[in-house]
Write an enzyme that holds these catalytic residues in place. Structure first.
Site, PDB file in Angstrom:
ATOM      1  N   ASP A 103       0.860  -1.189   0.000  1.00 30.47           N
ATOM      2  CA  ASP A 103       0.000   0.000   0.000  1.00 30.47           C
ATOM      3  C   ASP A 103       0.898   1.242   0.000  1.00 30.47           C
ATOM      4  O   ASP A 103       1.815   1.353   0.818  1.00 30.47           O
ATOM      5  CB  ASP A 103      -0.911   0.003   1.227  1.00 30.47           C
ATOM      6  CG  ASP A 103      -1.915   1.131   1.190  1.00 30.47           C
ATOM      7  OD1 ASP A 103      -2.994   0.936   0.609  1.00 30.47           O
ATOM      8  OD2 ASP A 103      -1.613   2.215   1.733  1.00 30.47           O
ATOM      9  N   GLU A 118      -4.562   2.564  -4.227  1.00 28.32           N
ATOM     10  CA  GLU A 118      -3.098   2.540  -4.201  1.00 28.32           C
ATOM     11  C   GLU A 118      -2.570   1.220  -3.643  1.00 28.32           C
ATOM     12  O   GLU A 118      -1.433   1.134  -3.176  1.00 28.32           O
ATOM     13  CB  GLU A 118      -2.560   3.709  -3.374  1.00 28.32           C
ATOM     14  CG  GLU A 118      -2.931   3.693  -1.907  1.00 28.32           C
ATOM     15  CD  GLU A 118      -4.266   4.362  -1.601  1.00 28.32           C
ATOM     16  OE1 GLU A 118      -4.474   4.733  -0.434  1.00 28.32           O
ATOM     17  OE2 GLU A 118      -5.086   4.500  -2.528  1.00 28.32           O
TER      18      GLU A 118
END
Length: 270
Positions: free
Chosen positions: A126, A169
């Protein structure tokens, strides 16, 4: 005749053309049989054999041409279906596998690893503070950052590995023939590489870091759904301890204080 076949192979066919060619082939076959029977019953001429031969051969060539049209059409349909399937499983922005593609191919990788009795590990990553990039530089910069990360991940992984943008993301990597120790080391090197590789935006260097969670397939009574839960747990620990680090899953979910399971994240693999 070879040039005739070559020209037929270049013909672009549609669904209507396939239907028409099929009807032509059927009609010609029936016409050939009916014509031969009619000639045999009604024509009284020394050229009867030649007439029957012509009645048989002409429809045959029509059937042959129709068959080539059908084959060409099926080839085009198969190619288009393959392209469509690939697009459905690919993320438009990064051109990595998307969530659907990751789950489908990931399950196949688990099956192969089971047959080969080989290790298999999962890394969830992430991007840290990604919202700040969108807020400070705009969403176009955010898109460029994701493409930049995807390029690094793709270059770092082997062709046999599976790399995907899970959403937002978040990224996921399935590593073939990699145990927990090997996957942990790989994730650390990947984290360092990302931290050392800022991307350029409007003449400025924008730094990126990523947090990662790693887990290994346990073979017995383990599946992709459980692996994602464990890796997501480890990723949570990495982010809660300051980000820009890699954590390995050793505990069950309910043993990590404050961890909340990403239901949508895991349901896709269920």
């Amino acid at each position: 005749m070879e040039s005739f076949y070559h020209r037929l192979g270049k013909v672009e066919t549609s669904g209507q053309a396939l239907l028409v060619s099929g009807l032509i082939a059927t009609t010609c076959s029936l016409a050939s049989s009916a014509g031969a029977f009619w000639a045999y019953r009604t024509v009284d001429t020394p050229f009867l054999s030649l007439a029957i031969l012509m009645i048989t051969l002409v429809p045959f060539f029509f059937i042959l041409a129709s068959s080539f049209l059908l084959l060409r059409g099926f080839q085009i349909l198969e190619r288009n279906n393959k392209k469509l399937s690939e697009e459905v499983e690919r993320d438009n922005l990064t051109r990595l596998a998307n969530r659907y593609g990751f789950v489908r191919h990931g399950r196949n990788m688990l099956v192969q690893a089971g047959l080969q009795k080989a290790p298999l590990s999962l890394i969830l990553l992430d991007a840290d503070h990604f919202k700040n990039i969108n807020d400070s530089h705009g969403h176009l910069a955010g898109d460029l950052a994701l493409q930049h990360l995807a390029k690094i991940l793709r270059q770092a992984c082997r062709e046999s590995d599976l790399v995907a943008r899970w959403g937002g993301e978040e990224f996921a990597i399935l590593l073939r023939a990699a145990d927990l120790s090997g996957a942990h080391g790989f994730a650390e090197r990947l984290r360092e590489r990302i931290a050392e590789s800022p991307f350029s935006w409007n003449g400025k260097q924008v730094e990126l870091t990523m947090s990662a969670g790693v887990t290994e397939w346990q073979h017995n009574d383990d599946d992709l759904h459980n692996m994602i839960i464990r890796a997501d747990e480890a990723l949570y620990v990495a982010k809660s301890k300051g980000r820009n680090q890699v954590q390995v899953s050793h505990q069950q979910i309910d043993q990590v204080e404050g961890f909340e399971l990403d239901v949508e994240f895991c349901d896709a693999a269920a």
